[in-house]
Design a protein around this motif. Sequence first.
Motif, PDB file in Angstrom:
ATOM      1  N   MET A   7       0.811  -1.208   0.000  1.00 35.44           N
ATOM      2  CA  MET A   7       0.000   0.000   0.000  1.00 35.44           C
ATOM      3  C   MET A   7       0.850   1.268   0.000  1.00 35.44           C
ATOM      4  O   MET A   7       1.837   1.368   0.711  1.00 35.44           O
ATOM      5  N   LYS A   8       0.441   2.241  -0.831  1.00 35.02           N
ATOM      6  CA  LYS A   8       1.056   3.570  -0.848  1.00 35.02           C
ATOM      7  C   LYS A   8      -0.008   4.590  -0.439  1.00 35.02           C
ATOM      8  O   LYS A   8      -1.208   4.344  -0.568  1.00 35.02           O
ATOM      9  N   LEU A   9       0.459   5.771   0.025  1.00 36.80           N
ATOM     10  CA  LEU A   9      -0.460   6.788   0.501  1.00 36.80           C
ATOM     11  C   LEU A   9      -0.080   8.169  -0.002  1.00 36.80           C
ATOM     12  O   LEU A   9       1.100   8.460  -0.176  1.00 36.80           O
ATOM     13  N   MET A  10      -1.119   8.991  -0.195  1.00 36.00           N
ATOM     14  CA  MET A  10      -0.963  10.392  -0.574  1.00 36.00           C
ATOM     15  C   MET A  10      -0.365  10.515  -1.982  1.00 36.00           C
ATOM     16  O   MET A  10       0.047   9.539  -2.588  1.00 36.00           O
ATOM     17  N   LYS A  11      -0.311  11.745  -2.477  1.00 37.16           N
ATOM     18  CA  LYS A  11       0.238  11.968  -3.814  1.00 37.16           C
ATOM     19  C   LYS A  11       1.730  11.678  -3.857  1.00 37.16           C
ATOM     20  O   LYS A  11       2.297  11.398  -4.920  1.00 37.16           O
ATOM     21  N   GLU A  12       2.382  11.707  -2.666  1.00 37.34           N
ATOM     22  CA  GLU A  12       3.819  11.419  -2.606  1.00 37.34           C
ATOM     23  C   GLU A  12       4.123   9.933  -2.656  1.00 37.34           C
ATOM     24  O   GLU A  12       5.279   9.525  -2.725  1.00 37.34           O
ATOM     25  N   ASN A  13       3.083   9.079  -2.602  1.00 39.07           N
ATOM     26  CA  ASN A  13       3.257   7.622  -2.588  1.00 39.07           C
ATOM     27  C   ASN A  13       4.128   7.165  -1.418  1.00 39.07           C
ATOM     28  O   ASN A  13       5.054   6.366  -1.565  1.00 39.07           O
ATOM     29  N   PHE A  14       3.799   7.669  -0.228  1.00 41.23           N
ATOM     30  CA  PHE A  14       4.482   7.230   0.987  1.00 41.23           C
ATOM     31  C   PHE A  14       4.191   5.757   1.234  1.00 41.23           C
ATOM     32  O   PHE A  14       3.108   5.263   0.920  1.00 41.23           O
ATOM     33  N   THR A  15       5.147   5.047   1.830  1.00 39.05           N
ATOM     34  CA  THR A  15       4.828   3.745   2.399  1.00 39.05           C
ATOM     35  C   THR A  15       3.990   4.005   3.657  1.00 39.05           C
ATOM     36  O   THR A  15       3.938   5.129   4.175  1.00 39.05           O
ATOM     37  N   ASN A  16       3.353   2.963   4.163  1.00 40.92           N
ATOM     38  CA  ASN A  16       2.562   3.130   5.377  1.00 40.92           C
ATOM     39  C   ASN A  16       3.434   3.620   6.526  1.00 40.92           C
ATOM     40  O   ASN A  16       3.032   4.489   7.311  1.00 40.92           O
ATOM     41  N   GLU A  17       4.643   3.086   6.632  1.00 41.80           N
ATOM     42  CA  GLU A  17       5.555   3.480   7.709  1.00 41.80           C
ATOM     43  C   GLU A  17       5.954   4.943   7.575  1.00 41.80           C
ATOM     44  O   GLU A  17       6.015   5.677   8.574  1.00 41.80           O
TER      45      GLU A  17
END
Length: 201
Positions: free
Chosen positions: A46-56
């Motif tokens: 899973m990636k998050l936000m427009k920055e494609n952060f990892t969950n950590e």
Amino acid sequence: MKRYLTLVLAIVCTTVYAQKIKVEQGSFDFIAGQKEVNVVFDYDSMKLMKENFTNEEYISKRSADLEEKARGKGKTWEKAWNSSRELIWNPKFLELINKYLGEKEGMYFAEDLTDAKYTLIVETVWLYPGWDAGIMKQHAKVTTNLKFVETANKDNILLEVSSKNAPGDQWGNNYSNESRVGEGYAKTAKTLAKLILKKAF
């Protein structure tokens, strides 16, 4: 003029992004007649936000931001975020898919149904939690790959459906990121169920 601009901003910020659902491979032929389907939720990539952060990375950044605002707030949020999969997201998905396919076709979807012939893997690809600032807000968005496989041979994919930007929100204000994301999973399940009803029955 100021009130007009505020209204325009509110409309722009509450625009619902259209969910895109697409059959990537396979057919619906195997579904009819099934009474139980095992479900596995996969958040590993899973990636998050427009920055494609990892969950950590996302947890570290948001927790630090909240801690700056009030000591202990980041740690409290982190616990809520980490428990939201089991307490909100997975149950929301199961509730909606069972509502539509259970009531209409007598199918039952649940985790740990290891004797079921087929398994639905709900692979989360990308999340955007959205935000709510009272008069202005943005819906959460949930992108998933939905794979029906043989329980005994998960490499055998019978049907794969991609769901992009399923919107997550409720009527009124919803200040919980976790709850908004949960509504995205509910929308994902509802859309998948309707697609199955259309194609398989």
